[in-house]
Design an enzyme around this catalytic site. Structure first.
Site, PDB file in Angstrom:
ATOM      1  N   LYS A  34       0.828  -1.200   0.000  1.00  0.00           N
ATOM      2  CA  LYS A  34       0.000   0.000   0.000  1.00  0.00           C
ATOM      3  C   LYS A  34       0.868   1.258   0.000  1.00  0.00           C
ATOM      4  O   LYS A  34       0.652   2.177  -0.803  1.00  0.00           O
ATOM      5  CB  LYS A  34      -0.930   0.011   1.216  1.00  0.00           C
ATOM      6  N   ASP A  38      -6.470   1.199   0.942  1.00  0.00           N
ATOM      7  CA  ASP A  38      -6.498   1.378   2.390  1.00  0.00           C
ATOM      8  C   ASP A  38      -7.894   1.013   2.888  1.00  0.00           C
ATOM      9  O   ASP A  38      -8.694   0.456   2.151  1.00  0.00           O
ATOM     10  CB  ASP A  38      -6.129   2.818   2.755  1.00  0.00           C
TER      11      ASP A  38
END
Length: 217
Positions: free
Chosen positions: A120, A138
């Site tokens: 991420k 997220d």
């Protein structure tokens, strides 16, 4: 969600905000990397409050490494998990200095080898700093993807894979920001603001939440 609806969803988000920006403050790819690493389980606002003074004294890997863990801790102790994050930031700074001269490479595989940096974080840095059309999943994007039907998945990796596949090429660069901002301010976790959502008619979520006044009635 059909491809026609997906294209319409992105078209509407684009019309409302043609050039969306991330809310973390940074001055170069290195400080962006640090800010994103610090933002895990923390708010962007809280991170920005800490990194404002920090980046004035340490905006490069060399300067950050020179601070050391204790020095860095003084700047970021208001952020959750600050001790672990301080350890990781100093370690990644030293690794960059040893292997790249302190530069942040535009290479996801390499970025994921840095302490405290996962897929991420790497995707966010590559998207914002280097203009690569990666989508970082997220909690907000995971929720929006599943709730709307845009990208159902049981894990962030599954949602990312679906988004990469179904997002039209023209929208891929900014998809990350549109979906995060939508999840943060409209499609909120506990009670989404469906009544003011620009894509409510395209969304699979039921039941839609009414305006506050109707809710009270």
């Amino acid at each position: 969600m059909t491809r026609k609806k997906i294209a319409e969803l992105y078209a509407r988000l684009h019309a409302l905000d043609p050039e969306p920006k991330g809310e973390l403050h940074y001055v170069n790819p290195f400080t962006l990397l640090v800010a994103v690493a610090l933002s895990a389980q923390a708010t962007d606002k809280g991170v920005n409050k800490a990194t404002g003074p920090l980046f004035q004294v340490a905006d490069t890997a060399e300067k950050m490494a020179a601070l050391g863990e204790e020095g860095l801790t003084e700047y970021i102790k208001t952020i959750g998990l600050y001790r672990t994050k301080a350890k990781n930031v100093i370690a990644l700074s030293r690794k960059l200095l040893a292997e790249t001269g302190g530069e942040v490479p535009a290479d996801r595989d390499y970025l994921e080898t840095l302490p405290g940096v996962g897929r991420k974080t790497a995707n966010v840095v590559l998207n914002i700093a280097f203009g690569q059309p990666f989508i970082a999943v997220d909690t907000h994007i995971f929720r929006v993807g599943n709730r709307t039907g845009l990208a159902p998945g049981k894990t962030p990796a599954q949602v990312e894979e679906v988004l990469e596949r179904v997002t039209p090429p023209d929208y891929k660069l900014h998809a990350h920001h549109w979906l995060i901002l939508h999840g943060r301010y409209i499609c909120k976790a506990r009670k989404p603001d469906c009544w003011r959502c620009p894509i409510a008619d395209l969304c699979a979520f039921k039941p839609k939440t009414p305006p506050p006044a109707e809710g009270k009635g």
